[in-house]
Enzyme design. Sequence first.
Site, PDB file in Angstrom:
ATOM      1  N   ASP A   1      -2.826   2.402  -6.071  1.00 27.07           N
ATOM      2  CA  ASP A   1      -1.792   2.477  -5.041  1.00 27.07           C
ATOM      3  C   ASP A   1      -1.735   1.275  -4.102  1.00 27.07           C
ATOM      4  OD1 ASP A   1      -4.218   3.077  -3.859  1.00 27.07           O
ATOM      5  OD2 ASP A   1      -3.385   4.566  -2.499  1.00 27.07           O
ATOM      6  N   GLU A   2      -2.456   0.212  -4.402  1.00 28.87           N
ATOM      7  CA  GLU A   2      -2.347  -0.968  -3.539  1.00 28.87           C
ATOM      8  C   GLU A   2      -2.663  -2.238  -4.313  1.00 28.87           C
ATOM      9  OE1 GLU A   2      -5.276  -1.540  -0.419  1.00 28.87           O
ATOM     10  OE2 GLU A   2      -6.595  -0.056  -1.339  1.00 28.87           O
TER      11      GLU A   2
ATOM     12  N   ASP B   1       0.856  -1.187   0.000  1.00 28.57           N
ATOM     13  CA  ASP B   1       0.000   0.000   0.000  1.00 28.57           C
ATOM     14  C   ASP B   1       0.891   1.236   0.000  1.00 28.57           C
ATOM     15  OD1 ASP B   1      -2.149   1.674   0.135  1.00 28.57           O
ATOM     16  OD2 ASP B   1      -2.718   1.167   2.196  1.00 28.57           O
TER      17      ASP B   1
END
Length: 373
Positions: free
Chosen positions: A121-122, A27
């Site tokens: 983003d993860e 993350d």
Amino acid sequence: MDKQDAIETTAVDAEREERVRRIIHVDMDAFYASVEQRDNPELRGKPVAVGGSAARGVVAAASYEARAFGVRSALPSVTAKRRCPDLIFVPPRFDVYRAVSGQIREIFSEHTDLIEPLSLDEAYLDVTENKQGITIATEIATIIRARIKEVTGLNASAGISYCKFLAKMASDLNKPNGHAVITPKHGPAFVEGLAVKKFHGVGPATASKMERLGILTGADLKAKSLSFLQEHFGKSGAWYYDIARGIDHRRVDPDRERKSVGAEDTFAVDIADLGEAKRELEPLVAKVWGRCEAHGMSAKTVTVKIRFADLQIITRSRSVPTVYADRDAVLAAAEMLLQGAYPFPKKVRLLGVTLSSLEQGDGTAEAQLELRL
């Protein structure tokens, strides 16, 4: 031991015999805001909000400096500015965020092809068998985080565990710029000591319902039988039964396709006024449109979900032949759908907005709509 307990115990024993997997949840830390601070040295060390403005809109992302003042994503910009008078608003650059996300994905692929992105983003990575032949997942996570820093200049946090649920929970334990491990030995005890409102996938409404049933922690959840949880939570009952024991059967799915994007909010005080209800739609629309825009997608269908004080639920949908042009078009459609349900038969407890019929590419024109009730 009665028959039901025997069945439940057998299921737990079977899970323990399954081959232990090594899952990493990566993350990025305050991703959008961190990219802006990286690219503009004048923003470094300062409270930054991506999206919105001092006068209107909502926050799409906030730097850690801004979070210290209670600024969070989906917060109305006016409220954010009030909490943090020195807050700096910058417009989002989703093309840049997508490019950086592509760099990060290439780093993941150096280790495994079992990558399940959740957003720009993860992502989950299954490194049980990996390209480098590294047997310790923590070592892989350390290498990935260092490589992300080297290539992008950004910090990432990671959670390492034997299942997706606990990997996700672990990635929040040492943020920012850290990692944590939850082993099979410690997984069940970790869940028992955790407040259910902090469980990934348990929203405010479900947490409130659990509290009314006397379920405040993972230990309280574990104490309930499978039949009890199924009675009160339907199909989700089996899921809650398993995660209370640190069990998550879900595999990392590299072919997972997003079919819709939704967000909802349960209000502390029920709403009766149409104008107030419309204002509550704006952060929901901002959140779902931001997710679509981040992936370079748009949608043909907007759905508004209304849950009344007596828990009755209605939905209203509106579709276009092409795709919605922008966030304002989505908000206008959502407001019209909400207005179509007014006057409300009872006070409104929850509102939700979902975008579906997703298509790659930005909308270029907004077509005439037909209301579908």
